[in-house]
Design an enzyme around this catalytic site. Structure first.
Site, PDB file in Angstrom:
ATOM      1  N   LYS A 132      95.659  61.604 107.836  1.00  0.00           N
ATOM      2  CA  LYS A 132      94.950  60.330 107.772  1.00  0.00           C
ATOM      3  C   LYS A 132      95.726  59.245 108.518  1.00  0.00           C
ATOM      4  CE  LYS A 132      91.887  59.683 105.544  1.00  0.00           C
ATOM      5  NZ  LYS A 132      90.485  60.031 105.385  1.00  0.00           N
ATOM      6  N   ASP A 147      68.541  49.895  97.111  1.00  0.00           N
ATOM      7  CA  ASP A 147      69.351  49.629  95.917  1.00  0.00           C
ATOM      8  C   ASP A 147      70.035  50.935  95.526  1.00  0.00           C
ATOM      9  OD1 ASP A 147      70.322  48.791  93.309  1.00  0.00           O
ATOM     10  OD2 ASP A 147      68.844  47.180  93.433  1.00  0.00           O
ATOM     11  N   HIS A 165      96.615  63.053  87.638  1.00  0.00           N
ATOM     12  CA  HIS A 165      96.879  63.104  89.067  1.00  0.00           C
ATOM     13  C   HIS A 165      95.623  62.884  89.897  1.00  0.00           C
ATOM     14  CE1 HIS A 165      99.100  63.320  92.654  1.00  0.00           C
ATOM     15  NE2 HIS A 165      98.032  63.907  93.118  1.00  0.00           N
ATOM     16  N   SER A 174      89.389  52.879 107.050  1.00  0.00           N
ATOM     17  CA  SER A 174      88.752  53.562 108.176  1.00  0.00           C
ATOM     18  C   SER A 174      87.581  52.766 108.744  1.00  0.00           C
ATOM     19  CB  SER A 174      88.251  54.945 107.751  1.00  0.00           C
ATOM     20  OG  SER A 174      89.310  55.695 107.211  1.00  0.00           O
ATOM     21  N   GLU A 178      93.302  61.148  89.025  1.00  0.00           N
ATOM     22  CA  GLU A 178      93.082  59.716  88.825  1.00  0.00           C
ATOM     23  C   GLU A 178      93.804  58.878  89.883  1.00  0.00           C
ATOM     24  OE1 GLU A 178      91.299  57.737  86.976  1.00  0.00           O
ATOM     25  OE2 GLU A 178      92.339  55.865  87.427  1.00  0.00           O
ATOM     26  N   ARG A 185     113.009  53.529  83.725  1.00  0.00           N
ATOM     27  CA  ARG A 185     111.866  52.620  83.662  1.00  0.00           C
ATOM     28  C   ARG A 185     111.566  52.304  82.190  1.00  0.00           C
ATOM     29  NH1 ARG A 185     106.806  56.689  84.997  1.00  0.00           N
ATOM     30  NH2 ARG A 185     105.560  54.828  84.640  1.00  0.00           N
ATOM     31  N   TRP A 205     101.282  53.614  79.610  1.00  0.00           N
ATOM     32  CA  TRP A 205      99.894  53.868  80.036  1.00  0.00           C
ATOM     33  C   TRP A 205      99.614  55.361  80.027  1.00  0.00           C
ATOM     34  CZ3 TRP A 205      97.323  56.316  84.182  1.00  0.00           C
ATOM     35  CH2 TRP A 205      98.145  56.871  85.162  1.00  0.00           C
ATOM     36  N   SER A 233      81.680  54.644  81.133  1.00  0.00           N
ATOM     37  CA  SER A 233      81.276  53.758  82.217  1.00  0.00           C
ATOM     38  C   SER A 233      81.555  54.401  83.577  1.00  0.00           C
ATOM     39  CB  SER A 233      82.019  52.428  82.069  1.00  0.00           C
ATOM     40  OG  SER A 233      82.043  51.750  83.288  1.00  0.00           O
ATOM     41  N   SER A 234      82.749  54.998  83.723  1.00  0.00           N
ATOM     42  CA  SER A 234      83.094  55.611  85.009  1.00  0.00           C
ATOM     43  C   SER A 234      82.178  56.780  85.327  1.00  0.00           C
ATOM     44  CB  SER A 234      84.522  56.154  84.987  1.00  0.00           C
ATOM     45  OG  SER A 234      85.427  55.105  84.939  1.00  0.00           O
ATOM     46  N   HIS A 242      99.749  46.323  80.719  1.00  0.00           N
ATOM     47  CA  HIS A 242      99.741  46.029  82.158  1.00  0.00           C
ATOM     48  C   HIS A 242      99.215  47.253  82.913  1.00  0.00           C
ATOM     49  CE1 HIS A 242     101.039  45.188  86.248  1.00  0.00           C
ATOM     50  NE2 HIS A 242     101.770  46.292  86.217  1.00  0.00           N
ATOM     51  N   THR A 258      97.506  63.925 103.906  1.00  0.00           N
ATOM     52  CA  THR A 258      97.787  62.491 103.850  1.00  0.00           C
ATOM     53  C   THR A 258      98.334  62.029 105.197  1.00  0.00           C
ATOM     54  OG1 THR A 258      98.378  62.850 101.539  1.00  0.00           O
ATOM     55  CG2 THR A 258      98.880  60.701 102.458  1.00  0.00           C
ATOM     56  N   TYR A 262      94.440  59.664  92.826  1.00  0.00           N
ATOM     57  CA  TYR A 262      93.689  59.772  94.080  1.00  0.00           C
ATOM     58  C   TYR A 262      92.361  59.060  93.998  1.00  0.00           C
ATOM     59  CZ  TYR A 262      97.333  62.149  96.325  1.00  0.00           C
ATOM     60  OH  TYR A 262      98.545  62.394  96.883  1.00  0.00           O
ATOM     61  N   HIS A 266     103.732  67.976  88.640  1.00  0.00           N
ATOM     62  CA  HIS A 266     104.873  67.303  89.286  1.00  0.00           C
ATOM     63  C   HIS A 266     105.274  66.039  88.517  1.00  0.00           C
ATOM     64  CE1 HIS A 266     101.910  65.065  92.182  1.00  0.00           C
ATOM     65  NE2 HIS A 266     102.087  64.364  91.099  1.00  0.00           N
ATOM     66  N   HIS A 267     104.439  65.630  87.580  1.00  0.00           N
ATOM     67  CA  HIS A 267     104.841  64.520  86.701  1.00  0.00           C
ATOM     68  C   HIS A 267     105.673  65.016  85.534  1.00  0.00           C
ATOM     69  CE1 HIS A 267     102.195  61.590  88.657  1.00  0.00           C
ATOM     70  NE2 HIS A 267     101.403  62.629  88.864  1.00  0.00           N
TER      71      HIS A 267
HETATM   72  C1  HEM Z   1     102.159  62.127  99.765  1.00  0.00           C
HETATM   73  C2  HEM Z   1     101.561  61.867  98.695  1.00  0.00           C
HETATM   74  C3  HEM Z   1     102.211  61.791  97.315  1.00  0.00           C
HETATM   75  C4  HEM Z   1     103.146  62.588  96.741  1.00  0.00           C
HETATM   76  C5  HEM Z   1     103.811  63.782  97.368  1.00  0.00           C
HETATM   77  C6  HEM Z   1     103.392  62.067  95.424  1.00  0.00           C
HETATM   78  C7  HEM Z   1     104.279  62.593  94.509  1.00  0.00           C
HETATM   79  C8  HEM Z   1     104.524  62.069  93.258  1.00  0.00           C
HETATM   80  C9  HEM Z   1     105.402  62.654  92.290  1.00  0.00           C
HETATM   81  C10 HEM Z   1     106.194  63.939  92.483  1.00  0.00           C
HETATM   82  C11 HEM Z   1     105.407  61.855  91.191  1.00  0.00           C
HETATM   83  C12 HEM Z   1     106.148  62.084  89.883  1.00  0.00           C
HETATM   84  C13 HEM Z   1     107.437  61.396  89.900  1.00  0.00           C
HETATM   85  C14 HEM Z   1     108.120  61.433  88.574  1.00  0.00           C
HETATM   86  O1  HEM Z   1     107.545  60.984  87.564  1.00  0.00           O
HETATM   87  O2  HEM Z   1     109.266  61.895  88.546  1.00  0.00           O
HETATM   88  C15 HEM Z   1     104.526  60.776  91.464  1.00  0.00           C
HETATM   89  C16 HEM Z   1     104.270  59.743  90.581  1.00  0.00           C
HETATM   90  C17 HEM Z   1     103.223  58.867  90.742  1.00  0.00           C
HETATM   91  N1  HEM Z   1     102.416  58.761  91.845  1.00  0.00           N
HETATM   92 FE1  HEM Z   1     102.585  59.827  93.560  1.00  0.00          FE
HETATM   93  N2  HEM Z   1     102.624  60.979  95.215  1.00  0.00           N
HETATM   94  C18 HEM Z   1     101.874  60.787  96.350  1.00  0.00           C
HETATM   95  C19 HEM Z   1     100.938  59.818  96.542  1.00  0.00           C
HETATM   96  C20 HEM Z   1     100.473  58.984  95.563  1.00  0.00           C
HETATM   97  C21 HEM Z   1      99.308  58.171  95.680  1.00  0.00           C
HETATM   98  C22 HEM Z   1      98.404  58.111  96.882  1.00  0.00           C
HETATM   99  C23 HEM Z   1      99.177  57.523  94.510  1.00  0.00           C
HETATM  100  C24 HEM Z   1      98.138  56.517  94.043  1.00  0.00           C
HETATM  101  C25 HEM Z   1      97.407  55.798  94.742  1.00  0.00           C
HETATM  102  C26 HEM Z   1     100.278  57.905  93.669  1.00  0.00           C
HETATM  103  C27 HEM Z   1     100.477  57.420  92.402  1.00  0.00           C
HETATM  104  C28 HEM Z   1     101.462  57.822  91.571  1.00  0.00           C
HETATM  105  C29 HEM Z   1     101.657  57.299  90.254  1.00  0.00           C
HETATM  106  C30 HEM Z   1     100.789  56.244  89.558  1.00  0.00           C
HETATM  107  C31 HEM Z   1     102.776  57.938  89.734  1.00  0.00           C
HETATM  108  C32 HEM Z   1     103.506  57.672  88.436  1.00  0.00           C
HETATM  109  C33 HEM Z   1     102.778  57.917  87.203  1.00  0.00           C
HETATM  110  C34 HEM Z   1     103.635  57.558  86.016  1.00  0.00           C
HETATM  111  O3  HEM Z   1     104.539  58.323  85.682  1.00  0.00           O
HETATM  112  O4  HEM Z   1     103.398  56.498  85.421  1.00  0.00           O
HETATM  113  N3  HEM Z   1     101.043  58.800  94.344  1.00  0.00           N
HETATM  114  N4  HEM Z   1     104.005  60.919  92.745  1.00  0.00           N
HETATM  115 CU    CU Z   2     100.683  62.912  90.777  1.00  0.00          CU
END
Ligand code: HEM
Ligand code: CU
Lengths: 377, 534
Positions: free
Chosen positions: B334, B108, B256, B271, B258, B453, B144, B172-173, B79, B331, B260, B305-306
């Protein structure tokens, strides 16, 4: 199908009845350590700041959505930039972040104060159980045990009613004293796991080849439950953590009896057992460690899990059988039990397999044979 | 550059698509390829969605009812992979293909043959990955994020196919990004300076650089896995002197940026939509551009931070906490600029605008929970619980996905020359809006209450929230099938659309007739000030 639903019914009723308790389950737990309380306060502080930001930002947004509509005759203004505004909404959030960062830093620094411990416990993750070892020089660091999920399969498979601590109960709790600084050294035997006790406010990954430090001073006696929080394979959801915090004196008494039985256990390594003794012990161990794959009747689930009954290994040379159990079979579900069971347990379970389910190898396995075999390698 | 291409087609005005199915295989036209990308991503979205519903069905009640834990893990893993690499990313590339040439005034994309190749790699990559689900031992089951050694020493045999699939997606990307950068930098109509480019073009330019920077890192990670699995190296194997934590550093150095990559083009889309329906110029264009650039820069220095719970030295933890908190500033900029764009506008609420406003609100909620997650000591309690699941679904579903849906409603008149049915569109919006919140809002609570999770079964105190989540998921899933219906109806029998399909629409694409001609601009258009920002 209908029957299944009927059987779930009592569970559903119990669930409704516990609705009141569930209301408390909306938020992070305050916990029972100084650290966990600090973390909770920090969490609430940031949460309220976020709510305040949300109220202001969404307030302005919805005000605009309701007032500045074409249908109300709104005429679009023409302004489209303002350096002052841009500066304001860059600087003000930065200041708010600094206000958040200060307490966060303080709590983090406090958490990293791992020294001055009263005792050390090694926490080792396995697929899919935890091993706890009390590191105590006086006893060769040898007192350890496994903590396995105790919820019966029948509850998981919905064949019986789920009890209160469904999936959060183990066969043997990790016991620690209250009011003493306990240091946990977290590591793993196979893949990455994570050890988490929410009420202590601590979580750390168990990484193979790495020792991570954690500590807690628990203030209230009680039983605290957590779960593995890093995906570690098939039974990731089924390796809970249960810690029992005991008053100091009670803990010391428990520890003393554990240690003396540990001495007895170590002595038994040199003992010679009779066939009957080995069979009794072996049956118990077979039930805990082997029967989930090889089945209680020894028939296995061929071809994935071979049968023990009539098996060429169980009827073949004893030492081959022993070393297979000690070392496991690489690339299969058969683990290396040499790491989990002691010589007495290994000898008795192998002896049992060789003389149960109609097998009759006619020999005997003693702890000393296991020790010789291990040393010989 | 545009001179040359324009000379090519000069005497052949009626040049249209080839006939028959082979058109789609051989096409080098940016619109055809955009269409292919969009339909492909929609198909992947439905497949990934079915997997999500399998997960939510199992989680409807405590206990194992429908599937085994082993299969459950394959579902969560696939998924995630399919939604990230198969649905969101290709959808944005599809939008880039359709829109960038029209928005910069080009005929094009710069590299049409490579464009064809970058698309046609994808169906093979995903067929390969999905086929592993049917192999002995099953498909990817390690999440994933595929942390080693679960994805190496302990992985199913099919992991090699997974590695090759990831390599193909990466190739591809990267090709897609090179094409986008080449187009934007070389093929803008005369007079369109960088600071006059539409926001969607700006965000994609920056996204493309992010992709080129990090996809090779991902390729490196999977290559090391391949070596560990087949050639006895020990990059990630502690027993051989390797380090499983190094895998995570490499993965998140890709991962990370990614996340964004999946949100910057969304910023661009929103916008465009908000100024259109507020009938007011985008507020703070310049600072919007700078905000995107600083987010992109910061996205390279926050990866750990992950990994707060992995066991880093205090100084490392503090660094990554502060840098992550800092990302909230651009952020926020914006969000404030979008709201200022709406402020004292003259708003109407057609479907694209509804999705865009929902984007601003719900994405901000995701940003706020992101801020909470950035606070390291608190993250120890949140990490790998449903709180994180709620966070990233808020930024990705009502964030990235809503922006894509909004873009489809917004530009479909330009693409097809037909208008969608407004009341069906609104119905789709409200169903999606309710579905997404019912699904993901309760997950904040189950996470705080301690539900990890990626588990197939859970303790009884989480039962209520999971049941609500599952109901929401089915509402959401159903409403996206409804979206398919709305789209088909539009294409078959939508009312004819005007060239400038929306009263407030600005930009070169709206100066073209609807549907847009096969080769967008055969002569470089004049870039009039009222059509562009700045
Ligand atoms: C203010 C902006 C953001 C902050 C401060 C932030 C912070 C964080 C932090 C600290 C984690 C880790 C949490 C953990 O695993 O304990 C996290 C996870 C995640 N964030 Fe954000 N985030 C922000 C915006 C975004 C945006 C814009 C996206 C995507 C469009 C995003 C997608 C994700 C994803 C996919 C994960 C989890 C990945 C995984 O463990 O599977 N975040 N974020
Ligand atoms: Cu991140």
């Amino acid at each position: 199908m209908k029957n299944q639903i009927l059987r779930m019914l009592p569970g559903a009723v119990a669930l409704l009845a516990s609705g009141a308790a569930i209301a408390d389950e909306l938020n992070m737990r305050v916990g029972v350590t100084d650290i966990s309380r600090q973390v909770y306060d920090l969490h609430m502080t940031i949460f309220y700041i976020c709510v305040a930001i949300g109220v202001v930002v969404f307030g302005v947004l919805f005000w605009s959505v309701f007032r500045h509509r074409k249908s109300l005759g709104a005429v679009p203004a023409t302004f489209h930039e303002s350096t002052k505004m841009e500066l304001a909404w860059t600087i003000v959030p930065t200041l708010i972040l600094i206000v958040m960062a200060i307490p966060a830093t303080k709590v983090l620094v406090a958490m990293y104060d791992t020294g001055g411990e009263d005792m050390n416990i090694e926490v080792r993750g396995y697929q899919w159980k935890w091993q706890y070892k009390y590191l105590d020089e006086d006893y060769n660091n040898s007192f350890s045990f496994f903590s396995n999920l105790a919820t019966p399969k029948s509850q998981i498979k919905n064949r019986s009613v789920k009890t209160d601590n469904y999936l959060l109960e183990v066969d043997e709790h990790l016991r620690i004293p209250i009011n003493r600084k306990v240091r946990f050294l977290v590591t793993s035997e196979d893949v990455i796991h994570a050890w988490w006790v929410p009420d202590f406010g601590i979580k750390r990954d168990a990484v193979p080849g790495m020792l991570n430090e954690l500590w807690a001073i628990v203030e209230e006696p009680g039983i605290y439950r957590g779960q593995c929080t890093e995906l570690c394979g098939k039974d990731h959801g089924f390796m809970p953590i249960v810690v029992e915090a005991m008053p100091e004196a009670e803990f010391d008494a428990w520890y003393a009896t554990k240690v003396s039985s540990e001495v007895v256990r170590q002595e038994s390594m040199t003992k010679t057992f009779t066939h009957d003794e080995l069979m009794v012990q072996g049956e118990g161990i077979y039930g805990t460690y082997c029967s989930s794959c090889h089945m209680a009747n020894g028939e296995g689930v061929p071809p994935v899990f071979p049968a023990i009954a009539g098996s060429t290994v169980a009827m073949g040379p004893r030492d081959d059988h022993l070393s297979l159990v000690i070392n496991g079979v690489a690339g299969s579900a058969m683990q290396a039990f040499g790491k989990q069971l002691d010589a007495v347990q290994l000898a008795s379970v192998v002896h049992y397999q060789r003389h149960a389910f109609g097998n009759d190898a006619g020999d005997i396995s003693q702890p000393q044979d296991v020790i010789n075999l291990s040393n010989g390698q | 550059m545009s001179e040359v291409i324009h000379a090519d087609h000069h005497d052949d005005h009626a040049h249209g698509p080839a006939k028959g199915m082979l058109r789609w295989l051989y096409t080098t036209n940016h619109k055809d390829i955009g269409t292919l990308y969009l339909w492909f991503s929609f198909a992947m979205f439905l497949i990934g969605g079915v997997m999500a519903l399998v997960i939510r069905t199992e989680l409807f009640q405590p206990g194992l009812q429908f599937i085994e834990p082993e299969f459950f893990n394959q579902m969560t893993t696939n998924h995630g992979l399919i939604m990230v690499f198969g649905a969101i990313m290709p959808a944005f590339v599809g939008l880039a293909n359709w829109l960038i040439p029209m928005q910069v005034g080009a005929p094009d994309m710069a590299l049409p043959r490579m464009n064809n190749l970058s698309f046609w790699i994808l169906p093979f990559a995903f067929s390969m990955m999905i086929s592993t689900l049917f192999m002995e031992g099953g498909g990817p089951n390690f999440g994933w994020t595929f942390y080693a050694p679960l994805s190496t020493t302990y992985a199913p045999d099919s992991v090699t196919y997974f590695i090759f699939a990831v390599h193909l997606m990466g190739a591809s990307s990267i090709m897609g990004s090179i094409n986008i950068i080449a187009t934007i930098l070389n093929m803008r109509a005369p007079g369109m300076t960088l600071m006059k480019m539409p926001m969607f073009v700006w965000t994609w330019l920056i996204t493309a650089y992010l992709l080129i920077a990090v996809m090779p890192v991902l390729a490196g990670a999977v290559t090391m896995m391949l070596f560990d699995i087949h050639f006895n190296t020990s990059f990630f194997n502690a027993a051989g002197g390797g380090d499983p934590v190094m895998f995570q550093h490499i993965f998140w150095f890709f991962g990370h940026p990614e996340v964004y990559i999946m949100i910057l083009p969304a910023f661009g889309i929103v916008s465009h939509i908000i100024p259109t329906f507020a009938r007011k110029q985008l507020f703070g264009y310049t600072s919007m551009v700078y905000a995107v650039a600083s987010i992109a820069f910061l996205s390279f220095i926050v990866w750990a931070h992950h990994m707060f719970t992995v066991g880093m030295p205090l100084a490392g933890q503090l660094f990554f906490m502060y840098s992550t908190m800092l990302i909230a500033v651009p952020t926020g900029v914006k969000v404030f600029n979008w709201i200022s764009t709406m402020w004292r506008g003259s708003m109407t609420f057609e479907t694209p605008m509804l999705f865009a406003i929902a984007f601003v609100v719900l994405f901000t909620i995701g940003g706020l929970s992101g801020l909470m997650l950035a606070i390291t000591p608190a993250d120890y309690q949140y990490h790998d619980t449903y709180f994180v699941v709620a966070h990233f679904h808020y930024v990705l579903v009502p964030g990235a996905l809503f922006s894509i849906i909004a873009a489809v409603y917004f530009w479909i008149p330009k693409w097809t020359g037909k208008m969608y049915d407004e009341s069906l569109g609104k119905l789709h919006f409200w169903l999606s809006f309710i579905g997404v919140n019912v699904t993901f809002f309760p997950q904040h609570f189950s996470g705080l209450a301690g539900m990890p999770r990626r588990i197939p079964d859970y303790a009884l105190q989480f039962a209520d929230f999971n049941m609500i989540s599952s109901i929401g998921a089915f509402i959401f899933g159903f409403s996206q099938v409804f979206f398919l219906y709305v789209l088909i109806k539009t294409i078959r029998s939508g009312a004819p659309a005007k060239g400038r399909s929306w009263e407030g629409a600005k930009g070169l694409e709206w100066t073209l007739p609807s549907p847009a001609p096969y080769h967008s601009f055969t002569y470089p258009p004049e870039v009039k000030n009222e059509e562009v920002h700045g």
